[in-house]
Design a protein around this motif. Structure first.
Motif, mmCIF file in Angstrom:
data_model
loop_
_atom_site.group_PDB
_atom_site.id
_atom_site.type_symbol
_atom_site.label_atom_id
_atom_site.label_comp_id
_atom_site.label_asym_id
_atom_site.label_seq_id
_atom_site.Cartn_x
_atom_site.Cartn_y
_atom_site.Cartn_z
ATOM 1 N N LEU A 2 0.820 -1.210 0.000
ATOM 2 C CA LEU A 2 0.000 0.000 0.000
ATOM 3 C C LEU A 2 0.854 1.259 0.000
ATOM 4 O O LEU A 2 0.509 2.261 -0.645
ATOM 5 N N ARG A 3 1.968 1.230 0.709
ATOM 6 C CA ARG A 3 2.845 2.401 0.720
ATOM 7 C C ARG A 3 3.469 2.626 -0.654
ATOM 8 O O ARG A 3 3.533 3.773 -1.134
ATOM 9 N N ASN A 4 3.906 1.550 -1.318
ATOM 10 C CA ASN A 4 4.461 1.692 -2.673
ATOM 11 C C ASN A 4 3.396 2.149 -3.671
ATOM 12 O O ASN A 4 3.667 2.968 -4.551
ATOM 13 N N ARG A 5 2.181 1.634 -3.514
ATOM 14 C CA ARG A 5 1.104 2.044 -4.410
ATOM 15 C C ARG A 5 0.770 3.524 -4.224
ATOM 16 O O ARG A 5 0.532 4.257 -5.192
ATOM 17 N N ASP A 6 0.757 3.973 -2.989
ATOM 18 C CA ASP A 6 0.480 5.387 -2.736
ATOM 19 C C ASP A 6 1.578 6.272 -3.289
ATOM 20 O O ASP A 6 1.310 7.361 -3.821
ATOM 21 N N LYS A 7 2.806 5.789 -3.201
ATOM 22 C CA LYS A 7 3.922 6.568 -3.753
ATOM 23 C C LYS A 7 3.815 6.675 -5.270
ATOM 24 O O LYS A 7 4.012 7.757 -5.845
ATOM 25 N N ARG A 8 3.479 5.560 -5.931
ATOM 26 C CA ARG A 8 3.312 5.610 -7.388
ATOM 27 C C ARG A 8 2.129 6.480 -7.787
ATOM 28 O O ARG A 8 2.179 7.191 -8.796
ATOM 29 N N ARG A 9 1.082 6.451 -6.996
ATOM 30 C CA ARG A 9 -0.087 7.274 -7.296
ATOM 31 C C ARG A 9 0.250 8.762 -7.202
ATOM 32 O O ARG A 9 -0.180 9.559 -8.025
ATOM 33 N N LYS A 10 1.010 9.132 -6.195
ATOM 34 C CA LYS A 10 1.410 10.531 -6.061
ATOM 35 C C LYS A 10 2.321 10.960 -7.211
ATOM 36 O O LYS A 10 2.203 12.079 -7.726
ATOM 37 N N GLN A 11 3.211 10.068 -7.622
ATOM 38 C CA GLN A 11 4.098 10.400 -8.743
ATOM 39 C C GLN A 11 3.308 10.572 -10.036
ATOM 40 O O GLN A 11 3.555 11.501 -10.807
ATOM 41 N N SER A 12 2.319 9.681 -10.286
ATOM 42 C CA SER A 12 1.515 9.818 -11.501
ATOM 43 C C SER A 12 0.665 11.077 -11.455
ATOM 44 O O SER A 12 0.474 11.750 -12.485
ATOM 45 N N ALA A 13 0.161 11.425 -10.257
ATOM 46 C CA ALA A 13 -0.618 12.662 -10.144
ATOM 47 C C ALA A 13 0.257 13.885 -10.404
ATOM 48 O O ALA A 13 -0.174 14.855 -11.030
ATOM 49 N N THR A 14 1.503 13.841 -9.944
ATOM 50 C CA THR A 14 2.418 14.961 -10.193
ATOM 51 C C THR A 14 2.729 15.092 -11.674
ATOM 52 O O THR A 14 2.733 16.203 -12.224
ATOM 53 N N ARG A 15 2.983 13.961 -12.339
ATOM 54 C CA ARG A 15 3.253 14.019 -13.778
ATOM 55 C C ARG A 15 2.041 14.508 -14.557
ATOM 56 O O ARG A 15 2.166 15.270 -15.529
ATOM 57 N N LEU A 16 0.839 14.101 -14.131
ATOM 58 C CA LEU A 16 -0.372 14.545 -14.795
ATOM 59 C C LEU A 16 -0.571 16.047 -14.640
ATOM 60 O O LEU A 16 -0.936 16.753 -15.586
ATOM 61 N N THR A 17 -0.295 16.551 -13.440
ATOM 62 C CA THR A 17 -0.421 17.989 -13.213
ATOM 63 C C THR A 17 0.573 18.768 -14.062
ATOM 64 O O THR A 17 0.232 19.808 -14.649
ATOM 65 N N ASP A 18 1.811 18.286 -14.112
ATOM 66 C CA ASP A 18 2.817 18.961 -14.946
ATOM 67 C C ASP A 18 2.403 18.956 -16.413
ATOM 68 O O ASP A 18 2.574 19.959 -17.126
ATOM 69 N N ALA A 19 1.856 17.830 -16.893
ATOM 70 C CA ALA A 19 1.431 17.760 -18.288
ATOM 71 C C ALA A 19 0.298 18.727 -18.574
ATOM 72 O O ALA A 19 0.245 19.366 -19.632
ATOM 73 N N LEU A 20 -0.635 18.865 -17.616
ATOM 74 C CA LEU A 20 -1.722 19.814 -17.804
ATOM 75 C C LEU A 20 -1.226 21.253 -17.846
ATOM 76 O O LEU A 20 -1.708 22.066 -18.628
ATOM 77 N N ILE A 21 -0.259 21.564 -16.993
ATOM 78 C CA ILE A 21 0.291 22.928 -16.982
ATOM 79 C C ILE A 21 0.960 23.234 -18.306
ATOM 80 O O ILE A 21 0.778 24.306 -18.900
ATOM 81 N N VAL A 22 1.771 22.271 -18.790
ATOM 82 C CA VAL A 22 2.446 22.492 -20.072
ATOM 83 C C VAL A 22 1.426 22.614 -21.197
ATOM 84 O O VAL A 22 1.553 23.466 -22.097
ATOM 85 N N SER A 23 0.375 21.791 -21.192
ATOM 86 C CA SER A 23 -0.642 21.848 -22.231
ATOM 87 C C SER A 23 -1.376 23.185 -22.230
ATOM 88 O O SER A 23 -1.618 23.788 -23.272
ATOM 89 N N ASN A 24 -1.714 23.666 -21.042
ATOM 90 C CA ASN A 24 -2.398 24.960 -20.955
ATOM 91 C C ASN A 24 -1.513 26.112 -21.413
ATOM 92 O O ASN A 24 -1.976 27.069 -22.035
ATOM 93 N N LYS A 25 -0.216 26.015 -21.103
ATOM 94 C CA LYS A 25 0.711 27.055 -21.557
ATOM 95 C C LYS A 25 0.818 27.063 -23.081
ATOM 96 O O LYS A 25 0.847 28.121 -23.717
ATOM 97 N N ASN A 26 0.878 25.859 -23.679
ATOM 98 C CA ASN A 26 0.946 25.779 -25.140
ATOM 99 C C ASN A 26 -0.312 26.325 -25.789
ATOM 100 O O ASN A 26 -0.257 27.039 -26.791
#
Length: 472
Positions: A235-259
């Motif tokens: 569960l701890r590893n799954r939560d860590k991967r979930r947070k990393q995927s959420a961070t990457r998704l947020t970064d992708a949205l920011i870059v997309s909105n800037k473009n």
């Protein structure tokens, strides 16, 4: 220590049992009376509790789940154990003398040890089941079934019956020097001679004590501890991967909105005004993260149910360890009593440890009930609703869901708001209130005179069932 046999029947007695025949303990009548009263109370309470659990889990559930199979078999084992509590209470009532005969002596001991082995096996199986659900969710979804759970439970009962067989064979009633009857195991009863009696007794007693300690206590606890440790790591590893995927998704949205913003800056003003509306209005930014968010509307419900069952299993495991640990400790002291003179400690402490072990089947139903979410609300609704959130795995299980107080208040307040506010969605559910459908007369005044009320009652029942399924 010399060996001896019964002169009338030729029955052989182990050296340890010979010493116990000569001792006269527990002559305090007042203390025994207090213990008898406590045991009698526990007997009635335990039988009633486990009978209620068997009735609710066995007959009040509409749909059988794997979790309900685990709890049902645990309750069956505990119910059998509590049925023998009056026999042990009778033994205490007659000043630690067994007056119920040899068959009931064997029956009481066999059910006692059967409950010990079944409980240990099922708790280990439940822990492994929780582990597979976390580590192998796809495999569990495809292979985890009620039929498979029943097969595992049958295997557990066979395992317990095989390990209980020696206690059924060697348990007997022995006459003591002071006239009392001792219901205890005599390992010299079968396939022993005067020459090999002492060796047979030591080997058999040590083998049964060690097998009980490992198969019914230590090994299941190791499996349970290892399973929950692995669950925590996963569960701890799954939560860590979930947070990393959420961070990457947020970064992708920011870059997309800037473009998108830079592209709109190069377009003409008229086009730019039209294009900027969905970008700056907000839903395009908020809906996309919500769609990929790990917490969907259905997931909190499943997480809550899993959490309640995990909490129940944790409490039951803790009670099992605390109640059975003293018994196994004194059994190992009894094995060492053949080599050191500490039999007095065993004769005083082992009955007390047995009493503590008898508390386990009495405590389990209480743990089942109080591990259920919203226990105080559900106990007022119906008896079956207490166990609804404990063993369900998505969807209501009860045949007759009760009416929740909180659901009634919430339904009444929402109805008042919908009727008092014109144009609200709640007020336009009925065809009579829709502007595009105008019936010639109100539905409440039709020939049957109850259509409007029936629709309203049906809607209320659907809302109540939805509230029950959500655990409110």
């Amino acid at each position: 220590m010399s060996t001896m046999s019964n002169s009338t029947t030729g029955e052989l007695f182990c050296p340890l049992l010979q010493t116990m025949q000569e001792h006269s303990l527990n002559n305090n009548t007042k203390a025994n009376l207090v213990v008898v009263c406590i045991h009698g109370l526990f007997s009635c309470l335990g039988i009633l509790e486990n009978a209620i659990v068997l009735w609710v889990i066995g007959f009040r559930l509409r749909r059988r789940t794997v979790a309900s199979v685990w709890v049902l078999n645990l309750a069956m084992s505990d119910f059998l154990a509590t049925l023998t509590l009056p026999l042990f209470t009778s033994y205490l009532y007659f000043s630690h003398s067994w007056e119920l005969g040899n068959p009931l002596c064997k029956t009481q001991a066999s059910i006692y040890f059967l409950n010990m082995f079944v409980s240990a096996f099922l708790l280990a199986a439940i822990s492994l089941d929780r582990l597979l659900m976390v580590v192998k969710p796809v495999w569990s979804q495809n292979h985890r079934s009620v039929g498979g759970a029943w097969k595992v439970c049958v295997l557990g009962w066979l395992f317990a019956a095989i390990n209980t067989l020696p206690y059924l064979l060697f348990r007997s009633v022995t006459k003591k020097r002071d006239g009392r009857n001792l219901c205890y195991h005599n390992f010299g009863l079968i396939l022993s001679s005067q020459a090999t009696l002492e060796r047979d007794c030591k080997v058999r007693q040590a083998a049964t004590a060690i097998s009980k300690l490992f198969l019914a206590f230590l090994f299941p606890l190791v499996v349970i501890a290892a399973s929950y440790m692995q669950i925590g790591v996963s569960l701890r590893n799954r939560d860590k991967r979930r947070k990393q995927s959420a961070t990457r998704l947020t970064d992708a949205l920011i870059v997309s909105n800037k473009n998108e913003a830079s592209e709109t800056a190069k377009t003409p003003t008229s086009t730019k005004n039209i294009f900027l509306k969905p970008v700056t209005s907000g839903p395009a930014l908020t809906l996309t993260p919500t769609t990929f968010s790990p917490t969907t509307p259905t997931e909190p419900k499943q997480g809550q149910l899993s959490q309640s069952f995990t909490k129940m299993v944790t409490f039951v495991i803790a009670a099992f360890a605390l109640c059975w640990a003293p018994y196994h400790i004194f059994c190992m002291i009894e094995v060492s009593a053949q080599y050191w003179d500490n039999l007095y400690i065993v004769e005083v402490g082992l009955p007390l440890a047995t009493t503590i072990a008898f508390l386990n089947p009495v405590l389990n139903p209480i743990l089942y009930a109080f591990s259920c979410p919203h226990f105080c609300v559900r106990i007022r609704q119906s008896l079956g609703a207490v166990f609804d959130g404990l063993v369900e795995e998505g969807g209501g299980l009860l045949m007759m869901p009760g009416r929740g107080i909180r659901a009634h208040i919430r339904r009444k307040s929402s109805r008042d708001v919908s009727l008092g506010t014109p144009g609200t969605p709640g007020g336009s559910d009925s065809p009579c209130k829709r502007p595009d459908i105008q019936p010639p007369f109100p539905l409440s005044l039709t020939s049957d005179g109850h259509k409007g009320n029936d629709m309203e009652k049906a809607k209320e029942e659907e809302e109540e069932e939805e509230e029950m399924q959500n655990g409110t």
